[in-house]
Design a protein around this motif. Structure first.
Motif, mmCIF file in Angstrom:
data_model
loop_
_atom_site.group_PDB
_atom_site.id
_atom_site.type_symbol
_atom_site.label_atom_id
_atom_site.label_comp_id
_atom_site.label_asym_id
_atom_site.label_seq_id
_atom_site.Cartn_x
_atom_site.Cartn_y
_atom_site.Cartn_z
ATOM 1 N N ASP A 194 0.834 -1.209 0.000
ATOM 2 C CA ASP A 194 0.000 0.000 0.000
ATOM 3 C C ASP A 194 0.866 1.256 0.000
ATOM 4 N N ALA A 195 1.806 1.307 0.943
ATOM 5 C CA ALA A 195 2.631 2.507 1.116
ATOM 6 C C ALA A 195 3.483 2.764 -0.120
ATOM 7 N N TYR A 196 4.069 1.708 -0.664
ATOM 8 C CA TYR A 196 4.897 1.856 -1.868
ATOM 9 C C TYR A 196 4.056 2.384 -3.020
ATOM 10 N N THR A 197 2.877 1.798 -3.198
ATOM 11 C CA THR A 197 2.013 2.194 -4.310
ATOM 12 C C THR A 197 1.601 3.651 -4.191
ATOM 13 N N PHE A 198 1.131 4.049 -3.013
ATOM 14 C CA PHE A 198 0.678 5.429 -2.842
ATOM 15 C C PHE A 198 1.841 6.408 -3.028
ATOM 16 N N ASP A 272 5.207 -2.982 -9.350
ATOM 17 C CA ASP A 272 5.649 -2.016 -10.364
ATOM 18 C C ASP A 272 4.902 -2.220 -11.679
ATOM 19 N N GLU A 273 4.678 -3.487 -12.044
ATOM 20 C CA GLU A 273 3.919 -3.762 -13.259
ATOM 21 C C GLU A 273 2.491 -3.256 -13.148
ATOM 22 N N GLU A 274 1.879 -3.454 -11.964
ATOM 23 C CA GLU A 274 0.497 -3.005 -11.767
ATOM 24 C C GLU A 274 0.409 -1.484 -11.821
#
Length: 280
Positions: A194-198, A272-274
């Motif tokens: 979650d944190a990485y994505t945001f 990263d792909e998502e």
């Protein structure tokens, strides 16, 4: 933790200690704390755990923490275990694994019980209580309990899956958004994802938080909810008291790659792909 903290500070971040959340004005985006400090911010990431006050205040229809029907024990004792071991019994299971070269072994035991226990990682339990919950196990498995200085017991709590992880200028991360039973070991992993994505999206979209929220939810909501439900399913499988179902479970785990296939499907996820697909 120290490495992460120094990296964060090096990037210009700041951590304010002794601040307990009190309220948030979503119109002005001002956060008030119990020490009467008030801060005006651009956006709020609420990652304040399963008892999240931000979720309680700003996602009022999303349900409250409820006892899952499972309680867990943990301790550190001595054993000759050299690798991770899983042990199953009626309505229970134990996982133990070595943590150093001197024989210290961490063990976690989970019991299915209607007797709810407080949600606390700091509440001590007794060896007598542990042995009563796991009386079906042999002395070799339980020997590490005798050498454990302290035992802790806590209740495992859950909240309903969310339909949305954001509201106005608040976004939920980690257990505040998707607390899950620990039977796949993915609670902390999902919080990191979650944190990485945001964080990645905030940088890529120059902190246009309306866009960030929408894409973050598109990427994270289904995965988090699916792993929440799969973890519950794994718990039911682990703790079945039906001897035929237990026999089939043990047979499949010993002689098929079923468990490996399930975990690899989770672990092979490429965040990263998502993100790249969602941004394209």
């Amino acid at each position: 933790i120290e490495v992460i903290y120094q990296r964060y500070v090096g990037l210009g971040g700041d951590i304010l200690f002794e601040h307990e959340y009190k309220s948030l004005d979503t119109n002005s985006c001002e956060i008030t704390f119990t020490n009467n400090e008030v801060y005006k911010v651009s956006h709020v990431l609420a990652c304040d755990g399963i008892k999240s006050s931000a979720r309680q205040n700003h996602f009022p229809s999303s349900g409250v923490p409820t006892y899952s029907g499972y309680s867990a024990w943990r301790g550190i004792g001595l054993s000759e275990v050299k690798d991770i071991q899983f042990h199953f019994g009626p309505g229970t299971h134990i996982v133990n694994y070595p943590i150093d070269r001197e024989g210290r072994t961490s063990f976690v035991g989970v019991v299915k019980t209607d007797e709810a226990t407080e949600d606390s990682w700091k509440m001590k339990g007794s060896k007598e209580g542990f042995l009563e919950d796991f009386k079906f196990y042999d002395d070799e498995i339980l020997s590490m309990v005798d050498s454990s200085e302290d035992l802790y017991k806590w209740g495992i709590y859950i909240r309903p899956s969310l339909n949305s992880m954001h509201s106005n200028n608040i976004t939920l991360l980690g257990d505040a958004a998707h607390p899950m039973v620990p039977f796949l070991g993915q609670g902390g992993c999902m919080a990191i994802e979650d944190a990485y994505t945001f964080g990645f999206l905030a940088g890529a979209l120059e902190c246009d938080f309306n866009k960030v929220q929408a894409i973050y939810e598109k990427i994270r909501l289904h995965r988090n909810n699916r792993i929440q439900s799969t973890s519950m399913m794994q718990g039911r499988l682990n703790h079945t008291k039906n001897p035929i179902a237990a026999f089939i479970r043990n047979l499949l785990m010993r002689h098929t790659p079923l468990l490996t296939m399930r975990t690899e499907k989770i672990w092979n996820y490429n965040v990263d792909e998502e993100i790249s697909k969602a941004l394209s």
